[in-house]
Scaffold this motif. Structure first.
Motif, PDB file in Angstrom:
ATOM      1  N   SER A 191      -4.527 -20.370  13.005  1.00  0.00           N
ATOM      2  CA  SER A 191      -3.824 -20.229  11.729  1.00  0.00           C
ATOM      3  C   SER A 191      -4.519 -19.240  10.802  1.00  0.00           C
ATOM      4  CB  SER A 191      -3.722 -21.596  11.044  1.00  0.00           C
ATOM      5  OG  SER A 191      -5.000 -22.040  10.585  1.00  0.00           O
ATOM      6  N   MET A 192      -5.793 -18.933  11.051  1.00  0.00           N
ATOM      7  CA  MET A 192      -6.556 -18.014  10.208  1.00  0.00           C
ATOM      8  C   MET A 192      -6.561 -16.594  10.765  1.00  0.00           C
ATOM      9  SD  MET A 192      -7.385 -19.956   7.797  1.00  0.00           S
ATOM     10  CE  MET A 192      -8.472 -18.876   6.889  1.00  0.00           C
ATOM     11  N   GLU A 206      -7.743 -10.775  10.129  1.00  0.00           N
ATOM     12  CA  GLU A 206      -7.364  -9.365  10.210  1.00  0.00           C
ATOM     13  C   GLU A 206      -7.499  -8.689   8.850  1.00  0.00           C
ATOM     14  OE1 GLU A 206      -3.460  -9.340  11.821  1.00  0.00           O
ATOM     15  OE2 GLU A 206      -4.126  -9.746  13.890  1.00  0.00           O
ATOM     16  N   ARG A 207      -7.140  -9.426   7.790  1.00  0.00           N
ATOM     17  CA  ARG A 207      -7.263  -8.869   6.442  1.00  0.00           C
ATOM     18  C   ARG A 207      -8.718  -8.566   6.105  1.00  0.00           C
ATOM     19  NH1 ARG A 207      -8.375 -10.063   1.329  1.00  0.00           N
ATOM     20  NH2 ARG A 207      -9.065 -12.172   1.853  1.00  0.00           N
ATOM     21  N   ARG A 208      -9.613  -9.438   6.562  1.00  0.00           N
ATOM     22  CA  ARG A 208     -11.046  -9.252   6.305  1.00  0.00           C
ATOM     23  C   ARG A 208     -11.686  -8.268   7.291  1.00  0.00           C
ATOM     24  NH1 ARG A 208     -13.871 -13.528   3.503  1.00  0.00           N
ATOM     25  NH2 ARG A 208     -12.447 -15.089   2.644  1.00  0.00           N
ATOM     26  N   GLY A 209     -10.967  -7.906   8.335  1.00  0.00           N
ATOM     27  CA  GLY A 209     -11.527  -7.014   9.337  1.00  0.00           C
ATOM     28  C   GLY A 209     -12.556  -7.689  10.217  1.00  0.00           C
ATOM     29  N   VAL A 210     -12.373  -8.996  10.469  1.00  0.00           N
ATOM     30  CA  VAL A 210     -13.334  -9.787  11.237  1.00  0.00           C
ATOM     31  C   VAL A 210     -12.600 -10.492  12.371  1.00  0.00           C
ATOM     32  CG1 VAL A 210     -14.941 -11.728  11.168  1.00  0.00           C
ATOM     33  CG2 VAL A 210     -14.807 -10.177   9.231  1.00  0.00           C
ATOM     34  N   LYS A 211     -13.260 -10.591  13.526  1.00  0.00           N
ATOM     35  CA  LYS A 211     -12.719 -11.365  14.631  1.00  0.00           C
ATOM     36  C   LYS A 211     -13.324 -12.767  14.566  1.00  0.00           C
ATOM     37  CE  LYS A 211     -12.065 -11.351  19.632  1.00  0.00           C
ATOM     38  NZ  LYS A 211     -12.367 -10.671  20.912  1.00  0.00           N
ATOM     39  N   LEU A 212     -12.461 -13.776  14.406  1.00  0.00           N
ATOM     40  CA  LEU A 212     -12.919 -15.157  14.242  1.00  0.00           C
ATOM     41  C   LEU A 212     -12.951 -15.833  15.608  1.00  0.00           C
ATOM     42  CD1 LEU A 212     -13.819 -17.184  12.101  1.00  0.00           C
ATOM     43  CD2 LEU A 212     -11.437 -17.929  11.898  1.00  0.00           C
ATOM     44  N   GLU A 256     -18.930 -12.351  10.723  1.00  0.00           N
ATOM     45  CA  GLU A 256     -19.334 -10.952  10.588  1.00  0.00           C
ATOM     46  C   GLU A 256     -20.676 -10.702  11.254  1.00  0.00           C
ATOM     47  OE1 GLU A 256     -19.350 -10.026   6.467  1.00  0.00           O
ATOM     48  OE2 GLU A 256     -17.176 -10.130   6.236  1.00  0.00           O
ATOM     49  N   GLU A 257     -21.619 -11.625  11.046  1.00  0.00           N
ATOM     50  CA  GLU A 257     -22.959 -11.417  11.585  1.00  0.00           C
ATOM     51  C   GLU A 257     -22.985 -11.530  13.107  1.00  0.00           C
ATOM     52  OE1 GLU A 257     -27.556 -12.747  10.562  1.00  0.00           O
ATOM     53  OE2 GLU A 257     -25.888 -13.475   9.332  1.00  0.00           O
ATOM     54  N   VAL A 258     -22.179 -12.436  13.662  1.00  0.00           N
ATOM     55  CA  VAL A 258     -22.119 -12.581  15.123  1.00  0.00           C
ATOM     56  C   VAL A 258     -21.669 -11.273  15.769  1.00  0.00           C
ATOM     57  CG1 VAL A 258     -20.778 -13.642  16.988  1.00  0.00           C
ATOM     58  CG2 VAL A 258     -21.803 -15.079  15.217  1.00  0.00           C
ATOM     59  N   ILE A 259     -20.619 -10.658  15.226  1.00  0.00           N
ATOM     60  CA  ILE A 259     -20.123  -9.391  15.781  1.00  0.00           C
ATOM     61  C   ILE A 259     -21.172  -8.292  15.611  1.00  0.00           C
ATOM     62  CG2 ILE A 259     -18.335  -7.639  15.616  1.00  0.00           C
ATOM     63  CD1 ILE A 259     -17.394 -10.320  16.752  1.00  0.00           C
ATOM     64  N   GLU A 260     -21.796  -8.242  14.429  1.00  0.00           N
ATOM     65  CA  GLU A 260     -22.785  -7.196  14.154  1.00  0.00           C
ATOM     66  C   GLU A 260     -23.995  -7.317  15.071  1.00  0.00           C
ATOM     67  OE1 GLU A 260     -25.704  -5.709  10.503  1.00  0.00           O
ATOM     68  OE2 GLU A 260     -24.304  -7.373  10.184  1.00  0.00           O
ATOM     69  N   VAL A 261     -24.515  -8.533  15.216  1.00  0.00           N
ATOM     70  CA  VAL A 261     -25.719  -8.757  16.023  1.00  0.00           C
ATOM     71  C   VAL A 261     -25.442  -8.485  17.500  1.00  0.00           C
ATOM     72  CG1 VAL A 261     -27.251 -10.556  16.863  1.00  0.00           C
ATOM     73  CG2 VAL A 261     -26.842 -10.339  14.425  1.00  0.00           C
ATOM     74  N   ALA A 262     -24.278  -8.932  17.984  1.00  0.00           N
ATOM     75  CA  ALA A 262     -23.934  -8.691  19.389  1.00  0.00           C
ATOM     76  C   ALA A 262     -23.806  -7.189  19.652  1.00  0.00           C
ATOM     77  CB  ALA A 262     -22.638  -9.415  19.737  1.00  0.00           C
TER      78      ALA A 262
END
Length: 545
Positions: free
Chosen positions: A360-361, A366-372, A439-445
């Motif tokens: 649902s999020m 997508e609006r935040r530019g983050v993959k949840l 955000e941090e998970v994507i950045e660190v990976a």
């Protein structure tokens, strides 16, 4: 602007990082933050970026060389700079044209001809070593009369926290050495006198220094020689006499490891460039000694060694060398498996509602530019369980006599990369929102896969999550990342029929595997942690309570 030096930045306290790949060559155009070379320490591979855009004029490193923070990597001429040769040539011509200069410095007039043929000798001093305190000089790899290339090691210094090599600032011949092994030196102290060629002459002003140098060097050398005698035996002389290791080509990190092992360097054969000793050479030497019948008889115990086999007798084979990180990871896993009594508990978490909420999020993500992904929820749930079960946030200390309870919650996240398995640490997980963690998970990976992680990025973890995610599997036994005492293995979620008391209904179940150090965590501790974790993932509203 003129030519600019690029040095090794902060690499998180690593003793020495080996250059495993050069990414540019002399003459290449580079941008700011573009990688110049790849270095590998015991904990990570990382690229050394350029701090300036321009043309690579000199590369001062080679594959196989060990670097420490502050070591020179390259010299780059900034983009748009005009050649600096013309002003440099005009400067020496000004004094002869000026009569006052001729009157005040009559001695300098006969000098120009010799300077054009050969550069004046220069005194090489201790550079900025990050401290005003004196440090110990543990090795002088050169002798009077030796010819050195620019960047070659002249002396090796060692403090309580780090070791570093002082490189030659230019190519030339060693005329005089003004220090001895065991001396205590600090920034600015004179080390040796180096005679360079005309092409490598750094600054004309240095011509005035050689005249007094021979006279001044005699008392300095006399004062330096007795320094080791007053009763300051260094660790090097205790485990390895200077005569035994003086001619051995090895870096500071290798020498430190040799002292810890008690291995005489002179007895080890180096396999690195120019016969340089590597850490792998020390490990191989120690393993060979352990395997020998004499060593086995003296120890009386040990793990049987798997014999080597010639597999080519059965068919075609291909032999490849393992990366340094790959071998270090293997050694760490073996050490943890042998030293930590492992227990693993298994359970399934019902994440049906979590997945519905995550779906649902999707628009907001997508609006935040983050993959949840599910990982931020796993991190947050583990942070709550660690807070409520503090034993999982502890480590054994004092040989097992005490426990260190950490008041922070930093969680490691295992990442599979082409270079091997790395575990970057996400700090203060309990204080961050789901969106911040996403955000941090994507950045660190991304940093892990691009080899941008520093050793400090993989230190300080209290607990680790190892997720196989979509790779597959219904369960596995993760190995505790000592000195941590717990690790959570996450397998692939799948739809399963679950009995609700009246009927079976399809629910999305996530297999979890919790391994822990049984010296610290007992079955009750593990059961309470896993039960709470399963409950938190089943109803994520509890995470904010």
């Amino acid at each position: 602007m003129a030519k600019q030096e690029v040095t090794v930045p902060d690499i998180g306290g690593a003793e020495g990082a080996e250059v495993i790949e050069l990414l540019v060559a002399v003459g290449d155009e580079v941008e700011v933050d573009q990688g110049l070379c790849v270095v590998e320490s015991d904990k990570a591979s990382m690229e050394i970026p350029s701090s300036v855009a321009g043309t690579v004029v000199e590369l001062l490193v080679a594959e196989g060389q060990e670097l420490a923070e502050g070591a020179l990597v390259a010299i780059i001429e900034a983009a748009g700079d005009a050649p600096a040769a013309a002003p440099a040539e005009e400067t020496p011509e000004a004094p002869p044209a000026s009569s006052p200069a001729a009157e005040t410095e009559p001695v300098s007039q006969p000098e120009p001809a010799p300077v054009a043929a050969a550069a004046a000798p220069e005194i090489v001093a201790v550079p900025d070593i990050g401290t005003d305190d004196a440090v110990e000089l543990i090795e002088i790899p050169v002798s009077v009369g030796d010819t050195v290339a620019e960047g070659d090691s002249l002396v090796v210094l060692e403090s309580d926290k780090a070791s570093m090599e002082v490189p030659a600032p230019f190519a030339g011949e060693v005329l005089e050495i003004r220090v001895s092994e065991g001396d205590q030196v600090k920034q600015g102290d004179e080390l040796l006198v180096l005679q360079g060629s005309a092409a490598s002459a750094p600054v004309p002003a240095a011509v005035s220094e050689p005249a007094p140098a021979p006279v001044a060097s005699q008392p300095v050398a006399a004062a330096a020689s007795p320094a080791p005698a007053p009763g300051k035996p260094t660790p090097l002389t205790q485990s390895e006499p200077a005569s035994a290791g003086a001619g051995v080509y090895a870096g500071p990190a290798v020498r430190k490891l040799a002292r810890e092992f008690g291995v005489p360097l002179a007895e080890v054969t180096g396999t690195g460039p120019r016969g340089r000793l590597l850490k792998e050479d020390l490990h191989a030497f120690v393993q060979q000694r352990i395997k020998s019948p004499a060593a086995a008889a003296s120890t009386g115990a040990g793990i049987p060694v798997i014999p080597e086999m010639d597999f080519s007798q059965f068919g075609d084979v291909e032999v490849t060398q393992r990366s340094k990180m790959d071998k270090v990871t293997a050694n760490n896993m073996q050490r943890s498996w042998l030293n930590v009594p492992h227990v693993t508990q298994y359970d399934d978490a019902d994440i049906t509602d979590l997945e519905a909420f995550r779906g649902s999020m999707k628009a907001e993500a997508e609006r935040r530019g983050v993959k949840l992904t599910p990982m931020p929820f796993l991190l947050k749930a583990c942070a709550v369980a660690l807070r409520d079960n503090p034993k999982f946030c502890s480590s054994i200390a004092d040989g097992g006599e005490s426990l260190v309870y950490k008041k922070y919650i930093h969680i490691g996240m295992a990442v599979d990369t082409p270079a091997g398995l790395v575990v970057p640490v996400i700090r203060d997980v309990d204080k961050k929102s789901i969106w911040e963690l996403a955000e941090e998970v994507i950045e660190v990976a991304g940093k892990a896969r691009d080899r941008k992680l520093r050793p400090v990025d993989m230190q300080g973890g209290c607990f680790t999550i190892s997720s196989l995610g979509g790779i597959g599997g219904t369960g596995f036994t993760p190995i505790v990342n000592a000195p941590e005492v717990g690790i959570l293995g996450v397998s692939r979620a799948d739809m399963k029929p679950v009995w609700n008391g009246a009927e079976f209904e399809p629910r999305k179940m996530l297999p979890l595997c919790l391994s822990y150090d049984h010296r610290v965590i007992n079955g009750g501790d593990g059961g309470r942690f896993m039960t709470q974790l399963v409950s938190l993932l089943g109803d994520i509203r509890q995470i904010i309570m």
